[in-house]
Design a protein around this motif. Structure first.
Motif, PDB file in Angstrom:
ATOM      1  N   VAL A   1      -7.475  14.147  -0.951  1.00  0.00           N
ATOM      2  CA  VAL A   1      -7.725  12.985  -0.100  1.00  0.00           C
ATOM      3  C   VAL A   1      -7.574  11.682  -0.877  1.00  0.00           C
ATOM      4  O   VAL A   1      -7.976  11.572  -2.032  1.00  0.00           O
ATOM      5  N   VAL A   2      -6.984  10.719  -0.191  1.00  0.00           N
ATOM      6  CA  VAL A   2      -6.796   9.376  -0.730  1.00  0.00           C
ATOM      7  C   VAL A   2      -7.602   8.446   0.171  1.00  0.00           C
ATOM      8  O   VAL A   2      -7.283   8.283   1.356  1.00  0.00           O
ATOM      9  N   LEU A   3      -8.643   7.849  -0.380  1.00  0.00           N
ATOM     10  CA  LEU A   3      -9.619   7.116   0.417  1.00  0.00           C
ATOM     11  C   LEU A   3      -9.382   5.616   0.330  1.00  0.00           C
ATOM     12  O   LEU A   3      -9.174   5.073  -0.760  1.00  0.00           O
ATOM     13  N   ALA A   4      -9.452   4.949   1.482  1.00  0.00           N
ATOM     14  CA  ALA A   4      -9.201   3.511   1.521  1.00  0.00           C
ATOM     15  C   ALA A   4     -10.270   2.822   2.352  1.00  0.00           C
ATOM     16  O   ALA A   4     -10.656   3.303   3.420  1.00  0.00           O
ATOM     17  N   ALA A   5     -10.764   1.697   1.854  1.00  0.00           N
ATOM     18  CA  ALA A   5     -11.721   0.847   2.567  1.00  0.00           C
ATOM     19  C   ALA A   5     -11.925  -0.402   1.721  1.00  0.00           C
ATOM     20  O   ALA A   5     -11.433  -0.496   0.593  1.00  0.00           O
TER      21      ALA A   5
ATOM     22  N   ILE B   1      -8.950  10.387  -4.743  1.00  0.00           N
ATOM     23  CA  ILE B   1      -8.795   9.094  -5.392  1.00  0.00           C
ATOM     24  C   ILE B   1      -9.093   8.024  -4.348  1.00  0.00           C
ATOM     25  O   ILE B   1      -9.146   8.320  -3.148  1.00  0.00           O
ATOM     26  N   ALA B   2      -9.294   6.790  -4.798  1.00  0.00           N
ATOM     27  CA  ALA B   2      -9.644   5.723  -3.867  1.00  0.00           C
ATOM     28  C   ALA B   2      -8.897   4.438  -4.205  1.00  0.00           C
ATOM     29  O   ALA B   2      -8.618   4.153  -5.372  1.00  0.00           O
ATOM     30  N   TYR B   3      -8.591   3.666  -3.151  1.00  0.00           N
ATOM     31  CA  TYR B   3      -7.990   2.348  -3.296  1.00  0.00           C
ATOM     32  C   TYR B   3      -8.757   1.368  -2.428  1.00  0.00           C
ATOM     33  O   TYR B   3      -8.942   1.610  -1.226  1.00  0.00           O
ATOM     34  N   GLN B   4      -9.208   0.285  -3.037  1.00  0.00           N
ATOM     35  CA  GLN B   4      -9.838  -0.755  -2.245  1.00  0.00           C
ATOM     36  C   GLN B   4      -8.760  -1.389  -1.373  1.00  0.00           C
ATOM     37  O   GLN B   4      -7.771  -1.925  -1.871  1.00  0.00           O
ATOM     38  N   THR B   5      -8.943  -1.296  -0.080  1.00  0.00           N
ATOM     39  CA  THR B   5      -7.890  -1.703   0.847  1.00  0.00           C
ATOM     40  C   THR B   5      -8.465  -2.393   2.074  1.00  0.00           C
ATOM     41  O   THR B   5      -9.359  -1.868   2.730  1.00  0.00           O
ATOM     42  N   ASP B   6      -7.938  -3.551   2.365  1.00  0.00           N
ATOM     43  CA  ASP B   6      -8.207  -4.235   3.625  1.00  0.00           C
ATOM     44  C   ASP B   6      -6.968  -4.005   4.490  1.00  0.00           C
ATOM     45  O   ASP B   6      -5.883  -4.500   4.170  1.00  0.00           O
ATOM     46  N   VAL B   7      -7.112  -3.270   5.589  1.00  0.00           N
ATOM     47  CA  VAL B   7      -5.931  -2.898   6.377  1.00  0.00           C
ATOM     48  C   VAL B   7      -5.279  -4.083   7.061  1.00  0.00           C
ATOM     49  O   VAL B   7      -4.159  -3.965   7.588  1.00  0.00           O
ATOM     50  N   THR B   8      -5.952  -5.253   7.065  1.00  0.00           N
ATOM     51  CA  THR B   8      -5.324  -6.440   7.645  1.00  0.00           C
ATOM     52  C   THR B   8      -4.334  -7.085   6.676  1.00  0.00           C
ATOM     53  O   THR B   8      -3.638  -8.026   7.044  1.00  0.00           O
TER      54      THR B   8
ATOM     55  N   GLU C   1      -1.719  -4.759   0.736  1.00  0.00           N
ATOM     56  CA  GLU C   1      -2.713  -3.791   0.264  1.00  0.00           C
ATOM     57  C   GLU C   1      -2.465  -2.408   0.864  1.00  0.00           C
ATOM     58  O   GLU C   1      -2.678  -1.383   0.194  1.00  0.00           O
ATOM     59  N   VAL C   2      -2.008  -2.349   2.097  1.00  0.00           N
ATOM     60  CA  VAL C   2      -1.696  -1.053   2.708  1.00  0.00           C
ATOM     61  C   VAL C   2      -0.481  -0.428   2.027  1.00  0.00           C
ATOM     62  O   VAL C   2      -0.448   0.777   1.768  1.00  0.00           O
ATOM     63  N   LYS C   3       0.514  -1.231   1.706  1.00  0.00           N
ATOM     64  CA  LYS C   3       1.674  -0.734   0.962  1.00  0.00           C
ATOM     65  C   LYS C   3       1.247  -0.175  -0.390  1.00  0.00           C
ATOM     66  O   LYS C   3       1.725   0.888  -0.819  1.00  0.00           O
ATOM     67  N   THR C   4       0.348  -0.894  -1.066  1.00  0.00           N
ATOM     68  CA  THR C   4      -0.148  -0.438  -2.368  1.00  0.00           C
ATOM     69  C   THR C   4      -0.877   0.901  -2.238  1.00  0.00           C
ATOM     70  O   THR C   4      -0.735   1.788  -3.083  1.00  0.00           O
ATOM     71  N   LEU C   5      -1.661   1.035  -1.184  1.00  0.00           N
ATOM     72  CA  LEU C   5      -2.370   2.293  -0.927  1.00  0.00           C
ATOM     73  C   LEU C   5      -1.396   3.455  -0.782  1.00  0.00           C
ATOM     74  O   LEU C   5      -1.557   4.504  -1.438  1.00  0.00           O
ATOM     75  N   ILE C   6      -0.400   3.304   0.062  1.00  0.00           N
ATOM     76  CA  ILE C   6       0.555   4.387   0.306  1.00  0.00           C
ATOM     77  C   ILE C   6       1.361   4.692  -0.952  1.00  0.00           C
ATOM     78  O   ILE C   6       1.548   5.864  -1.316  1.00  0.00           O
TER      79      ILE C   6
END
Length: 259
Positions: free
Chosen positions: A46-50, A71-78, A82-87
């Motif tokens: 799982v790759v966790l984002a929030a 793993i986790a990525y600090q991500t603001d979906v707006t 940041e969403v590109k970085t997450l993926i």
């Protein structure tokens, strides 16, 4: 005559989750957090984002200490970047993505006459644009792999307008259903699309209103909420199907919920 599945065949179906790379937005609490635990226990990576990194880090530690991969990525979906970085981070770490769960959401309930346009903007940014940013980032990966699965969290408020008070929220969730169906039609074949439409589920979603009367109503409405695990199991059911089976829509709500 239909052939009944053997126990081994049933177990093999459940193991269709094991090893899959699953990205989950809104994973720091509620439905996202519980889904991360459930899928990790079934062997998913799982790759966790929030936005709340401290909560993500605590969840990653919990899952890895239990033998899972996370793993986790600090991500603001707006934020599209940041969403590109997450993926990209998920691909860099695990080499692929099998599932993207667009779960991040906001429910700010208030009468339209209050004209809380800042809350309207925020719901549109998170519930609609945040989902689209996820699609935009993950779709090229799925197309290159010739496989992938979008799971978009809508609501029963996307089936019937939750008014008075929830008109704009319903509008965003109707949009999620429309986008999901269009996505299924445009890229289906090797890429699956599932829309999950929960009723009252125990999570922080019910605390999204700043209008006190509406907030009190929503909290009371949620007194019969079902556990988030109910939705996690529905998500797992959609993921575990064979690649040629696309579960397009699941609606679930408390038995006593009329709406």
């Amino acid at each position: 005559m239909a052939k009944y599945k053997t126990t081994d065949e049933v177990l093999s179906m459940s193991n269709n989750i094991s090893g899959k790379v699953v990205v989950i937005t809104g994973a720091s609490s509620g439905l996202g957090e519980v889904t991360a635990r459930h899928l990790a226990a079934l062997g998913a990576r799982v790759v966790l984002a929030a936005r709340r990194k401290d909560k993500l880090d605590a969840l990653v530690a919990e899952l890895t200490n239990a033998g899972g991969q996370a793993i986790a990525y600090q991500t603001d979906v707006t934020s599209q970047e940041e969403v590109k970085t997450l993926i990209q981070g998920a691909v860099d770490t695990y080499g692929r993505i099998d599932v993207l769960i667009n779960n991040a959401g906001l429910m700010a309930i208030a009468p339209l006459s209050d004209t809380r346009t800042d809350e309207w903007d925020r719901m549109i940014d998170i519930n609609i644009k945040g989902l689209l940013y996820g699609v935009a980032a993950a779709l090229p990966v799925f197309q290159k792999q010739n496989s992938g699965h979008f799971i978009n969290i809508a609501s029963v408020a996307g089936l019937k307008v939750f008014s008075p008070g929830g008109t704009v929220y319903s509008g965003t969730k109707f949009a999620v259903r429309a986008i999901s169906e269009g996505l299924r039609h445009e890229v289906g074949g090797s890429i699956r699309t599932t829309t999950i439409e929960p009723g009252a589920v125990d999570s922080e979603l019910k605390f999204g209103s700043t209008h006190q009367q509406s907030r009190d109503f929503v909290v009371d409405f949620y007194k019969h909420a079902i556990p988030a695990e109910s939705v996690a199991r529905a998500i797992a059911f959609a993921i575990e199907q064979p690649a040629d089976v696309d579960i397009n829509e699941i609606v679930l709500r408390p038995t006593v919920q009329e709406f």
